[in-house]
Design a protein around this motif. Structure first.
Motif, PDB file in Angstrom:
ATOM      1  N   ASN A 176      23.582  57.037  26.671  1.00  0.00           N
ATOM      2  CA  ASN A 176      24.980  56.578  26.708  1.00  0.00           C
ATOM      3  C   ASN A 176      25.921  57.596  27.345  1.00  0.00           C
ATOM      4  O   ASN A 176      27.130  57.571  27.112  1.00  0.00           O
ATOM      5  N   MET A 177      25.354  58.500  28.152  1.00  0.00           N
ATOM      6  CA  MET A 177      26.183  59.509  28.817  1.00  0.00           C
ATOM      7  C   MET A 177      26.771  59.005  30.129  1.00  0.00           C
ATOM      8  O   MET A 177      27.648  59.643  30.698  1.00  0.00           O
ATOM      9  N   LEU A 178      26.254  57.866  30.632  1.00  0.00           N
ATOM     10  CA  LEU A 178      26.646  57.405  31.959  1.00  0.00           C
ATOM     11  C   LEU A 178      27.560  56.189  31.885  1.00  0.00           C
ATOM     12  O   LEU A 178      27.411  55.336  31.001  1.00  0.00           O
ATOM     13  N   ILE A 179      28.468  56.130  32.824  1.00  0.00           N
ATOM     14  CA  ILE A 179      29.367  54.983  32.974  1.00  0.00           C
ATOM     15  C   ILE A 179      28.969  54.246  34.247  1.00  0.00           C
ATOM     16  O   ILE A 179      28.950  54.832  35.336  1.00  0.00           O
ATOM     17  N   LYS A 180      28.652  52.967  34.110  1.00  0.00           N
ATOM     18  CA  LYS A 180      28.248  52.168  35.265  1.00  0.00           C
ATOM     19  C   LYS A 180      29.475  51.768  36.068  1.00  0.00           C
ATOM     20  O   LYS A 180      30.432  51.197  35.526  1.00  0.00           O
ATOM     21  N   GLU A 181      29.465  52.069  37.368  1.00  0.00           N
ATOM     22  CA  GLU A 181      30.583  51.726  38.236  1.00  0.00           C
ATOM     23  C   GLU A 181      30.380  50.315  38.813  1.00  0.00           C
ATOM     24  O   GLU A 181      29.289  49.741  38.715  1.00  0.00           O
ATOM     25  N   LYS A 182      31.406  49.769  39.441  1.00  0.00           N
ATOM     26  CA  LYS A 182      31.335  48.415  39.978  1.00  0.00           C
ATOM     27  C   LYS A 182      30.689  48.370  41.362  1.00  0.00           C
ATOM     28  O   LYS A 182      30.141  47.336  41.771  1.00  0.00           O
ATOM     29  N   ASP A 183      30.778  49.460  42.109  1.00  0.00           N
ATOM     30  CA  ASP A 183      30.255  49.460  43.474  1.00  0.00           C
ATOM     31  C   ASP A 183      28.822  49.968  43.540  1.00  0.00           C
ATOM     32  O   ASP A 183      28.306  50.568  42.597  1.00  0.00           O
ATOM     33  N   LYS A 184      28.189  49.707  44.689  1.00  0.00           N
ATOM     34  CA  LYS A 184      26.794  50.070  44.899  1.00  0.00           C
ATOM     35  C   LYS A 184      26.619  50.943  46.135  1.00  0.00           C
ATOM     36  O   LYS A 184      27.433  50.909  47.065  1.00  0.00           O
ATOM     37  N   ASP A 185      25.520  51.678  46.125  1.00  0.00           N
ATOM     38  CA  ASP A 185      25.083  52.414  47.301  1.00  0.00           C
ATOM     39  C   ASP A 185      24.060  51.534  48.018  1.00  0.00           C
ATOM     40  O   ASP A 185      22.998  51.243  47.480  1.00  0.00           O
ATOM     41  N   LYS A 186      24.377  51.102  49.233  1.00  0.00           N
ATOM     42  CA  LYS A 186      23.483  50.212  49.962  1.00  0.00           C
ATOM     43  C   LYS A 186      22.890  50.883  51.202  1.00  0.00           C
ATOM     44  O   LYS A 186      22.463  50.211  52.141  1.00  0.00           O
ATOM     45  N   THR A 187      22.854  52.203  51.185  1.00  0.00           N
ATOM     46  CA  THR A 187      22.310  52.924  52.345  1.00  0.00           C
ATOM     47  C   THR A 187      20.792  52.800  52.448  1.00  0.00           C
ATOM     48  O   THR A 187      20.238  52.944  53.526  1.00  0.00           O
ATOM     49  N   SER A 188      20.120  52.545  51.311  1.00  0.00           N
ATOM     50  CA  SER A 188      18.656  52.490  51.325  1.00  0.00           C
ATOM     51  C   SER A 188      18.102  51.073  51.301  1.00  0.00           C
ATOM     52  O   SER A 188      16.952  50.852  51.686  1.00  0.00           O
ATOM     53  N   SER A 189      18.906  50.114  50.830  1.00  0.00           N
ATOM     54  CA  SER A 189      18.433  48.731  50.776  1.00  0.00           C
ATOM     55  C   SER A 189      19.615  47.781  50.727  1.00  0.00           C
ATOM     56  O   SER A 189      20.740  48.168  50.390  1.00  0.00           O
ATOM     57  N   LYS A 190      19.361  46.499  51.078  1.00  0.00           N
ATOM     58  CA  LYS A 190      20.422  45.486  51.025  1.00  0.00           C
ATOM     59  C   LYS A 190      20.881  45.245  49.599  1.00  0.00           C
ATOM     60  O   LYS A 190      22.063  45.030  49.333  1.00  0.00           O
ATOM     61  N   LYS A 191      19.915  45.254  48.660  1.00  0.00           N
ATOM     62  CA  LYS A 191      20.240  45.031  47.258  1.00  0.00           C
ATOM     63  C   LYS A 191      21.114  46.155  46.716  1.00  0.00           C
ATOM     64  O   LYS A 191      22.063  45.926  45.967  1.00  0.00           O
TER      65      LYS A 191
END
Length: 237
Positions: A189-204
């Motif tokens: 529970n140390m991490l906060i999930k953000e709304k955006d994604k990193d798509k540099t490695s895949s479309k998903k």
């Protein structure tokens, strides 16, 4: 002035082991030794303790003089005292170790003594017993990283779980099961999930996360076990 009689005077040296992470690779900072013996050979940042300073003060002075680095938190690791470790005089060496973000300190690095970052997989031959020091420091770092989230301090403000996993895999030179790693990390529970994604490695793409600072501080002394137990070195290794 009163002195202890019939006692041999022994030099005390300080050696600084500085590991760095550049975003994708772990490296070791080395310099070319500026005096004989082993002049111009690759070495840890070392020097001698002065009569007016503590060991911690000496470590900070030596590191700044030889590399330009300052305000680096270093921990005292071990004392090396083999009688023949230095061919010139009987010298005991107190080793200090640190793990830093290379990019955070890159503007401070001085080239006076040709300070250079070497990949951990491409280290040159080191003088005296410095290779022994580095191996011990690597084991201590791996042990500590298995118990506390110290690697989180090297992360950018936003990061992905694959990025975090790659940091652990690189440090331990092993592959970690993705599903188990993700489950264990998120369970803290140390991490906060953000709304955006990193798509540099895949479309998903992969969701970005950030650190919940308050929970991170509470979890720091908690056993994490993000990596398989058989990969964790003992404290004495």
């Amino acid at each position: 002035m009163i002195q202890y009689s019939n006692q041999t005077r022994i030099l005390t040296a300080i050696d600084c082991i500085i590991f760095g992470f550049d975003g994708s690779d772990y490296k070791l900072l080395l310099i070319q030794r500026g005096f004989a013996p082993e002049k111009e050979k690759w070495s840890l940042m070392g020097g001698f303790l002065q009569s007016t300073e503590s060991l911690d003060q000496a470590a900070n002075r030596i590191l700044k003089k030889l590399t330009g680095l300052e305000d680096v938190y270093m921990e005292q690791m071990h004392t090396f005292s083999r009688p023949d470790r230095d061919p010139v005089e009987r010298t005991i060496a107190v080793a200090y170790v640190a793990l830093i973000d290379i990019h955070k300190y890159e503007q401070q690095i001085s080239d006076k003594f040709h300070a250079h970052w070497f990949s951990m997989n491409e280290l040159p031959h080191l003088i005296f017993d410095h290779e022994e020091m580095v191996e011990m420091a690597k084991s201590r770092l791996r042990y500590k990283a298995a118990l506390h989230p110290i690697l989180f301090e090297l992360l950018p403000k936003k990061f992905t779980l694959p990025h975090l996993q790659a940091m652990y895999e690189s440090l331990y030179e092993t592959k970690i099961d993705k599903r188990n790693f993700t489950r264990k990390v998120l369970s803290t529970n140390m991490l906060i999930k953000e709304k955006d994604k990193d798509k540099t490695s895949s479309k998903k793409g992969a969701f970005y996360y950030s650190i919940d600072e308050s929970k991170y501080k509470n979890q720091f002394q908690t056993v994490l076990n993000f990596i398989p137990r058989n990969e964790i070195p003992t404290a004495n290794e």
